[in-house]
Design an enzyme around this catalytic site. Structure first.
Site, PDB file in Angstrom:
ATOM      1  CE  LYS A 136     -19.516  18.066  59.423  1.00 45.95           C
ATOM      2  NZ  LYS A 136     -20.395  18.116  58.041  1.00 45.95           N
ATOM      3  CG  ASP A 193     -22.919  16.070  49.372  1.00 47.53           C
ATOM      4  OD1 ASP A 193     -23.752  16.379  50.339  1.00 47.53           O
ATOM      5  OD2 ASP A 193     -23.500  15.843  48.287  1.00 47.53           O
ATOM      6  CG  PHE A 277     -25.632  11.327  62.268  1.00 48.38           C
ATOM      7  CD1 PHE A 277     -26.160  11.755  61.314  1.00 48.38           C
ATOM      8  CD2 PHE A 277     -24.616  11.275  62.914  1.00 48.38           C
ATOM      9  CE1 PHE A 277     -25.062  11.882  60.477  1.00 48.38           C
ATOM     10  CE2 PHE A 277     -23.549  11.791  62.146  1.00 48.38           C
ATOM     11  CZ  PHE A 277     -23.651  12.078  60.827  1.00 48.38           C
ATOM     12  N   GLY A 278     -28.571   9.625  61.207  1.00 43.08           N
ATOM     13  CA  GLY A 278     -29.014   9.094  59.727  1.00 43.08           C
ATOM     14  C   GLY A 278     -29.181   7.677  59.647  1.00 43.08           C
TER      15      GLY A 278
END
Length: 324
Positions: A136, A193, A277-278
């Site tokens: 990132k 977030d 992902f996730g």
């Protein structure tokens, strides 16, 4: 009223100046000499917000002498308290406690000489990304490098405490982390977030996306929990959802910059795809029938919530940074 004529003359330098209706420069010499003088003259007068200054260069050998002459004229005519300082081959023009103009010779100066080899890394704007993820960080480094900003991450500050995400919204969590770390370090900090919001679940898992199935839950466990919660939702149109990202940039002494973005879609009935992902294997993108985990990295970055938020950030960040 008699117009004042200013003059400086020695064996090597000879300058004449007065004030009129517009800025104007003339000089003796060839076109190359004129271009050199006019670039410098326009840059200095524009930066100092001076109008009506007219300069004639008869002879010139010293940039310091020329700048000093101009500043003396401005002080006498306009009452400006301008000072020129030599520093490692450059000329720094200041007024009070503000640096207003830097004149660099045409051949340039060494950064090591200008900043000092031991202190060079301390100069320039720095953005601290509130993450330890090097991937990132690399992406943000590419983006902000174009703005002349150095990017660091939390790995550069191993002694910083972890900031608990106790907020009830994405913005509260992102703001909490960015503003806390900014206060601790005195630096400009970017935090984000993100999470998944499922409409029929009232926006859950939301800020609890990473721990939906428990504090130490894996992606597979969170996905299984989500499918269980939606087991009785048979109508596909009722399984609408969106990924959400909020980005916050905080800096000492200024209001934080906040941008956000959504990526709309639906929750599938089984995981599909090997990328991402996730919740990516369950998230059906729009009406495409493909999950986020079936997209390439390039496709995902182009349309995802995080990609959209970053685009918004890069549009508004320069104006925010330049705001006093």
């Amino acid at each position: 009223m008699t117009k004042s004529i200013f003059e400086y003359k020695d064996d090597q330098d000879w300058y004449l100046a007065s004030f009129g209706s517009y800025n104007h420069l003339t000089c003796f010499g060839d076109d190359e000499a004129y271009e050199q003088y006019v670039d410098f003259f326009q840059g200095l007068t524009s930066t100092l917000d001076v109008s009506g200054f007219q300069l004639h260069v008869v002879k010139h050998s010293s940039d310091l002498r020329l700048v000093s002459f101009i500043l003396d004229c401005l002080k006498e005519e306009l009452g400006r308290d301008l000072v020129v300082t030599q520093h490692q081959g450059t000329l720094l023009v200041s007024e009070g406690d503000k640096l207003l103009y830097v004149h660099v010779p045409r051949e340039g100066v060494s950064l090591d000489d200008f900043f000092g080899s031991d202190n060079k890394s301390d100069f320039g704007d720095v953005l601290l990304i509130a993450t330890r993820n090097e991937g990132k960080t690399k992406e943000f480094r590419k983006l902000f490098g174009k703005l002349g900003i150095k990017v660091e991450n939390l790995n550069d500050y191993p002694d910083l405490p972890e900031v608990a995400e106790t907020g009830m919204t994405f913005e509260e969590n992102a703001r909490l982390k960015a503003e806390t770390i900014s206060k601790l370090t005195g630096k400009m900090v970017l935090s984000d977030d993100s999470g998944l919001q499922v409409d029929v679940l009232g926006g859950l898992p939301g800020v609890w996306s990473a721990r939906f199935a428990g504090p130490e839950a894996t992606d597979a466990e969170n996905n299984a929990k989500l499918l269980h919660e939606l087991a009785m939702v048979l109508d596909d149109s009722k399984r609408s959802a969106q990924f959400h990202t909020t980005l916050v940039v905080a800096a000492p002494g200024r209001d934080s910059l906040v941008v956000d973005a959504d990526w709309k879609g639906y929750i599938g009935r089984e995981p599909k795809g090997d990328n991402g992902f996730g919740y990516d294997p369950l998230f059906l993108v729009g009406n495409t029938g493909r999950t986020a985990a079936e997209l390439s990295t390039e496709e995902k970055n182009e349309q995802s919530h995080r990609g959209q938020a970053v685009k918004k950030l890069m549009e508004v960040f320069p104006a925010w940074q330049n705001k006093q």
